[in-house]
Every structure is written in structure tokens, then in C-alpha cells.
Design an enzyme around this catalytic site. Structure first.
Site: not given
Ligand code: MIC
Ligand code: SF4
Length: 752
Positions: A645, A95-96, A643
């Protein structure tokens, strides 16, 4: 049904007994969150009243969910664990990585082309290790999980910070880094600090333009982005009845912005209906049979303050639509205050774009209610001032919304329908604008609004609201438009008002979908080969980090002293960098590029102590690494907010940073640092932050006596020959110290 019903039957067969056993052992009634926690101890013989916010507990979650941007690193680590399949049910969601450019029809095939290598990798790893695979276009991880996998009383981890979304359906669902997920996937205990409990009492009923989103936006204003750290928010009270399950999920989703471990709602009739309407009747039946233990005990409800560490009370009938922002999700502003606050703070008042979507607000009900606002603009002949962009939460939601005319309502006012994916929420937005240098405002139904997040533009002021308010403000084109009181002009120049939004909670004709985009875990994995090309620039096999050499760290140059907010977006930017999420070396080039250097107020410009030149943070780090020199990062409060990550921890590790010394840490990031063998330390006295100077050589001593609760000593050798010395502390337990010594948690596990 996609969920394994046998697993569920056996889970519920023992759930209520485990809870009763827990009550007998701790000799008191339990809150709902405690019931779920105690029912998931890794070793049930370890049942005892743990000290909340202090003691670590080993848990055994029921499932793992991973999204493509974090699954790559998680599964690269899993592959090194030598297992032939995952120990618990798991799923991967693509999805990302999908760009939001011209609309779903063209963007999806484009994403499949540009990300082919990564998708192929994730698909084959999923097949090999018995993981469910949701391909690109299937939907956003947390919406798909809620619709297919979440179940009351369950516990899951997800490699994404908004995993707590599933708390709307009564799960303890926690966002973690990939290394934590690997613990669960390999059947090891998953360790978590026993959370504090914040009870949130919801009274009354929402009305008019107020939505579940506004409840959490208001709570963010009260508790702030740090207020939930190491806590579970447990919701209760008569106000729950009027909030749908997806609305509750919205509230739980944004508990992540409070820094909370997770949030949870008890099982109720709305949850029962949601399960049935999403094709999981059997789970509804099982949950009903266990209903008494899928909520807090009556004694707890009779006297909540005796059982929760903190209570927050919200009268839903007084909740106003909110607009939180810019740049931080806790800058809460009731919409009626924006007329004064906007100009006073010099906000750009014209709303150029409104974006509806993200894991927070992309349910069928969200779209239906937002569409009722769009429909009015069309029917009442109101000129729409801004551009509207929609990302549905899942293919099932999109398909059903299309069938029911909801997407048409949006399209009639010029909306662009993007892929069922994160899109603009994670900086995958190819924004079409005539001028990037103009200060401009956007309104979104998302959860985060850090500077540069959606479109990479520092001049964009992003505000967060409900989908309904987002559409209303896009129509009006103004940040201070209050739909409850203000009027708009129709094409004949008459003043017209927008009525409060309405919309079905569930599609009257039921959910429908042609292709969910799901590939079930395969039984036949013997021949699946996982290919990683050695010259790929997107995927790279992981080499273990070196173990600790047994010595104190001496004379480290300061890599950067960051000033102000330093979120994971600042540490490891998303957007254009998402493509390197499977390649540690390449992604390390973005290290701390968004962080502000306290000595010059600039981003990505730090002094290389070896030659005195100002360079990018990663360039300086690489220069130190090339000479075998370790370095250190100094930071302020809530370092690593946002996040999950783990790249934000692995990148500095990879580039020879040994210590992050901060005023405080966000939970997931602190754990990620520990897992990767880094030292995450905090100032005993926060003012010592001010003693750190740009040219300092910094030593850390006391590592030989590194033990739970011990203090370490930092000595700053300033350029003028003077020195400062102070103590720093940490939250490492014995196991975590062993990770540090082994070089990482993975190294430690491999040794065992
Ligand atoms: C976000 O909303 O910042 C993300 C991208 O979903 C991250 C995960 C990521 O960095 O891949 C999160 O919220 O954990
Ligand atoms: Fe995707 Fe993170 Fe945004 Fe949710 S907050 S839509 S998981 S990038």
C-alpha cells in the site's frame, strides 16, 4: 479463455531466443529466474551481467494486476498520465473491501451497497482504459490471476505484496506500489534492483499432515521476515514433483513474508496439468514447446551453489505441520512443540475461531483437503469446539466446491461460508465475540498475523497454519492439539483419531462456474465517463506534491521515533480505514496510528513539539504542516514490512514528513517512499538510533550533493543545548534522486 492468446503466442515466439541470447552474452548457464528476468529487459541491448542486490535494471513486464484497495490510488495516478489506454494487459479485482459478517449471501449485497461509489469508479476507469474488471465476489486477486492469467516464463507486477503467488506457475510476479504499476501501465521502464538468488532445494516428499504451507512456514523460521529482502527464491529438486501448482503458489505467496522480491518454480508436468484443467490448453502447448528454457539449465542444477547466492535445503519428508505466530509470521513452531511452547509463553491455548481462506490457501485442493478433516469430525461424531469460517478463493472454486459437496462438509460442522474475498485476512471481519478484552487465540490459513490485523483486537493471538491443521485445531479447540498423535472424544466418550487429510488436486468432474464476475476490457471506450464527485469522502483527485526547494532540511521536529516492528499495518492501518483508500486526505488521519512511540511505549500518542501536548500522530503532523514545518520519522529495522500500500508513503508525504530515517527498510515500501518524493534514509551506524531524543530538532544536510552512494549528515539539537551528529546513507540512483527533486516520480515523468 480470458487471456489474450495472440499476446501469448508472440511472447513465446521470442522467449527461448531471448534466453539463448542472454546465455551467450553473459557466457554462462542461467537459473530459471535469470532466464525470465533477462527475457524481459526493457531494452534488450542493455543485456549484461548485472550486480545482484546492487544494480537497478529496467524491465518490461507482460501484465499488471491491481486489487480494489490499491487500484484506486494507482488508477488516480494513471489518470493524471494523459494516456487513452493501458500499454499492457491489466486487471482490477474487487476483493478487499467486502466485510465478513454473517456470510456471503448477505455480506456481498451489503458490500455492493456500501462500496458502490468505489466499485463504479473502478469499473468505469477499467472500461475507459481497457482494463479487465473482476467485480465483488469474483474472487481474491492472486487466486483469480493464477487461474486465469499466470503463464510460465512471464513477468507481471501487481499492486499487492502477494503478487508472487503466480510464481507457482513459473512467473516472475512482483508486488509493487501503485506508482510502479503506473510506470508499466504507461509503457515506461519498470525499475527493480537486480535480485539476489536464493536457491531452495526441496528433497523427499510431504506426508501425513504436512503440506506446502508448512514448507514455507518452516523456511520463514529459517530465513525470518528480512531474509528474502531483494532476493528471488528459486525452488528446484526432486521434491517439486509431489507438490501441486496451487501448493507451489502457496509457497511463493508467503515468500512475501520473507521480504522476497518474488519466488518461482519451474514449469513441469503439474503446471501443464493445471493449465489444461483451468482451460488454458493452448498455453500448456506453448510452454511445452519452450520447456527447456522454463527451468534452470542442467549445469546449474549440477552445481547449484556456484550459481545461487545462498542455498536452503529442505527435506520434505521431515517437514512437520507448523503453527507460526503470534504477531509475526516467522515465529515458527512445529505443532509437536506447542504443548511446551504455548504455556511457556503464556499463549491463550483455547482456539476460538479457525479461518480458512486468503490468497495463500483457498484453492480447490486446499478446500477439498480441509473438508476431509471436517467430514471426519461429522462422521466420527466429534464435538466441534471452535467456530469455522471459510473464504473460497474465487467464484470458480466456490461454485465447484459447492457442486462437489465440499462446502457441505464444512457447513455440517457449523462453518460459515463468507464471500470469495480477503475478508478477515485484511481486517474486514466483523467478529462476533462475547468479550473483546479476553486474551484469545485464532488459527488461520492466512499469511499475516500482525497484532490487530484480522479483528482489530490487540488481545487476539493469531497463528498461521495449513487449512488442514486450521480445521483440526478448530475441531479440537486447542492450540496444542497434534492431529498426528493426539485423540479427541466422540459424543459417546470414545477416543478417536483424525486420519491424515486427503483430497483431489483437481475436481474430478472439472471446474465449473456460472458467472465468473468478469467484464472484459472494452474496445468501445469513447463515451465512458469517469466520475469523481468533488464532495466524495471516498475518492479524491490527486494534486501533485511540491518539488524540492533546493535547500537542506533544518530543525525538523521529530514526529515519532517508533520502537520495534513497524509494518505498513502500523503505518496505514487497513480494516476500517480501507474505505478511504481513494482519498488521500481522509486516509492520512490514520498515519502511523499503530506504531509504538519509543518514548512512552504507547501507540498514537506523540508529543506535539509546538505546544508540548500529547496527541495522535496525524494531529501532530497536521499541526506542523499548518505552519509549513517539515518533520521526520525515526524507526528501527524492516520499516514498512508487509503490504504494498503506497498510502503508507503518500500519507506522511501529504502531511509534510520529509524524511524516514530507519535502521533498514522493506523493499516495496522503500521504493514507494522514493516514488512519492520522500527521503528514505538509513543509519550508517544503527546505534545512532539511540541518540534521537523526544524533543530534538533535527537537521539533514548535504542534500545539494545528494548523489548515488553519497552520505548525508544528520544533526540532532537536543533540548539541553547539546548536539549529536552522524552520517546516514541511502540507496537512491540518479533517476530516484531526480524523483526526489521533482517532488515525485509522477512529477518527474510529467516533466519529461
Ligand atoms: C495485505 O495483505 O496487507 C494487503 C491488504 O493485501 C496489502 C495491500 C493493501 O494494503 O491494499 C498487500 O499485501 O500489499
Ligand atoms: Fe487479500 Fe492481502 Fe489477505 Fe491476500 S494477504 S487475502 S491479498 S488481504
Amino acid at each position: 479463455m480470458i487471456l489474450d492468446i495472440e499476446m501469448l503466442r508472440s511472447f513465446y515466439a521470442s522467449y527461448s531466443d531471448s534466453v539463448k541470447q542472454a546465455k551467450a552474452t553473459v557466457k554462462r548457464p542461467l537459473t530459471y529466474a535469470e532466464k525470465v528476468l533477462f527475457a524481459h529487459l526493457y531494452d534488450p541491448t542493455q543485456l549484461r551481467p548485472y550486480k545482484r542486490g546492487i544494480e537497478y535494471v529496467d524491465f518490461r513486464p507482460n501484465r499488471v494486476a491491481m486489487q480494489d484497495a490499491t487500484a484506486q490510488m494507482a488508477l488516480l495516478q494513471f489518470m493524471n498520465a494523459g494516456k487513452d489506454k493501458v500499454a499492457v494487459p491489466a486487471s482490477v479485482h474487487c476483493d478487499h473491501l467486502i466485510r465478513a459478517d454473517v456470510g456471503a449471501t448477505a455480506d456481498l449485497p451489503e458490500a455492493c451497497k456500501t462500496n458502490k461509489e468505489v466499485y463504479d469508479f473502478l469499473k468505469s476507469v477499467s472500461q475507459k482504459y481497457h482494463i479487465g474488471f473482476w467485480g465483488p465476489g469474483a474472487g481474491i486477486i492472486h487466486q483469480v490471476v493464477l487461474e486465469n492469467y499466470a503463464f510460465p516464463g512471464g513477468m507481471m507486477v501487481g499492486t499487492d505484496s502477494h503478487t508472487p503467488n503466480a510464481g507457482g506457475l513459473g512467473m516472475v510476479a512482483v508486488g509493487v506500489g501503485g506508482a510502479d504499476a503506473v510506470d508499466v501501465l504507461t509503457g515506461q521502464p519498470w525499475e527493480l534492483k537486480m535480485p539476489r538468488l536464493i536457491g531452495v532445494h526441496l528433497k523427499g516428499k510431504l506426508s501425513g499432515w504436512a503440506t506446502p504451507k508448512d514448507v514455507i512456514l518452516e523456511i520463514l523460521g529459517i530465513l525470518t521476515v528480512k531474509g528474502g529482502t531483494n532476493a528471488i527464491l528459486e525452488y528446484f529438486g526432486e521434491g517439486l514433483d509431489s507438490i501441486s501448482t496451487t501448493g507451489k503458489a502457496t509457497i511463493c505467496n508467503m515468500g512475501a513474508e520473507l521480504g522476497a522480491t518474488c519466488s518461482i518454480f519451474p514449469f513441469d508436468e503439474n503446471a501443464d496439468e493445471y493449465l489444461r484443467k483451468t482451460g488454458r490448453e493452448e498455453i500448456a502447448v506453448l510452454a511445452q514447446q519452450n520447456a527447456a528454457e522454463l527451468r534452470a539449465d542442467d549445469e546449474v542444477m549440477a552445481n547449484p551453489s556456484a550459481f545461487y547466492d545462498q542455498i536452503v535445503e529442505i527435506d520434505l519428508s521431515k517437514v512437520e505441520p507448523h503453527l507460526n505466530g503470534p504477531f509475526t509470521p516467522d515465529a515458527a513452531t512445529p505443532i509437536s512443540h506447542m504443548k511446551a511452547k504455548g504455556p511457556a509463553n503464556d499463549y491463550p491455548m483455547v482456539v476460538e475461531v479457525g479461518l480458512v481462506g486468503s490468497c495463500t490457501n483457498s484453492s480447490y485442493q486446499d478446500l477439498a483437503r480441509a473438508a476431509s478433516v471436517a467430514r471426519q469430525a461429522y462422521e466420527k461424531g466429534i464435538e466441534v469446539k471452535g467456530q469455522l469460517i471459510i473464504n473460497p478463493g474465487s467464484e470458480q472454486i466456490r461454485y465447484t466446491a459447492e457442486r462437489d459437496g465440499i462446502l457441505d462438509d464444512f457447513k455440517k460442522i457449523g462453518a460459515l461460508i463468507m464471500t470469495n474475498a480477503c475478508g478477515p485476512c485484511i481486517g474486514q471481519w466483523k467478529r462476533h465475540t462475547d468479550d473483546n478484552t479476553r486474551k484469545n487465540a485464532i488459527v488461520t490459513s492466512f499469511n499475516r498475523n500482525f497484532r490487530r490485523r484480522a479483528d482489530g483486537n490487540p488481545n487476539t493471538y493469531a497463528f498461521i497454519g495449513s487449512p488442514e491443521l486450521t480445521v483440526a485445531l478448530t475441531i479440537a479447540g486447542r492450540l496444542d492439539f497434534n492431529p498426528a498423535t493426539d485423540t479427541l472424544l466422540d459424543k459417546e466418550g470414545n477416543s478417536v483419531k483424525l486420519d491424515a487429510p486427503t483430497g483431489y488436486t483437481f475436481p474430478p468432474k472439472g471446474f465449473a462456474v456460472e458467472d465468473k464476475g468478469f467484464i472484459a476490457p472494452s474496445e468501445d471506450n469513447a463515451n465512458v465517463e469517469v466520475v469523481i464527485s468533488p464532495d466524495s469522502n471516498r475518492l479524491q483527485k490527486l494534486a501533485p506534491f511540491a518539488a524540492w526547494d533546493g535547500k537542506d532540511l533544518t530543525d525538523m521536529p521529530l514526529l515519532i521515533k517508533t520502537e520495534g516492528k513497524c509494518t505498513t499495518d502500523h503505518i496505514s492501518m487497513a480494516g476500517p480505514w480501507l474505505k478511504f483508500r481513494g482519498h488521500l486526505q481522509n486516509i492520512s488521519d490514520n498515519l502511523l496510528m499503530g506504531a509504538v512511540n519509543a518514548f512512552n511505549g504507547e501507540s498514537n500518542k506523540v508529543k506535539n513539539q509546538l505546544d508540548g501536548k500529547y496527541v495522535e500522530v496525524s494531529t501532530a503532523a497536521k499541526a506542523y504542516k499548518a505552519q509549513g514545518i517539515s518533520s521526520i520519522v525515526v524507526a528501527e529495522d524492516n520499516y514498512g514490512e508487509g503490504s504494498s500500500r503506497e498510502h503508507a508513503a503518500m500519507e506522511p508525504r501529504f502531511l509534510n514528513v520529509k524524511v524516514i530515517l530507519a535502521k533498514s527498510f522493506a523493499r516495496i515500501h522503500e521504493t514507494n517512499l522514493k516514488k512519492q518524493g520522500m527521503l528514505a534514509l538509513t543509519f550508517c551506524n544503527k546505534d545512532d538510533y539511540n541518540k534521537v531524543q523526544e524533543d530534538d530538532r533535527i537537521s539533514l544536510t548535504g542534500l545539494k550533493e545528494f548523489a548515488p552512494g553519497s552520505k548525508l549528515t544528520v544533526t540532532l539539537k537536543h533540548q539541553d543545548g547539546s548536539e549529536d551528529s552522524f552520517q546516514v546513507e541511502h540507496t537512491y540512483n540518479d533517476t530516484q534522486i531526480a524523483w526526489f527533486k521533482a517532488g515525485s516520480a509522477l512529477n518527474f515523468a510529467a516533466k519529461k
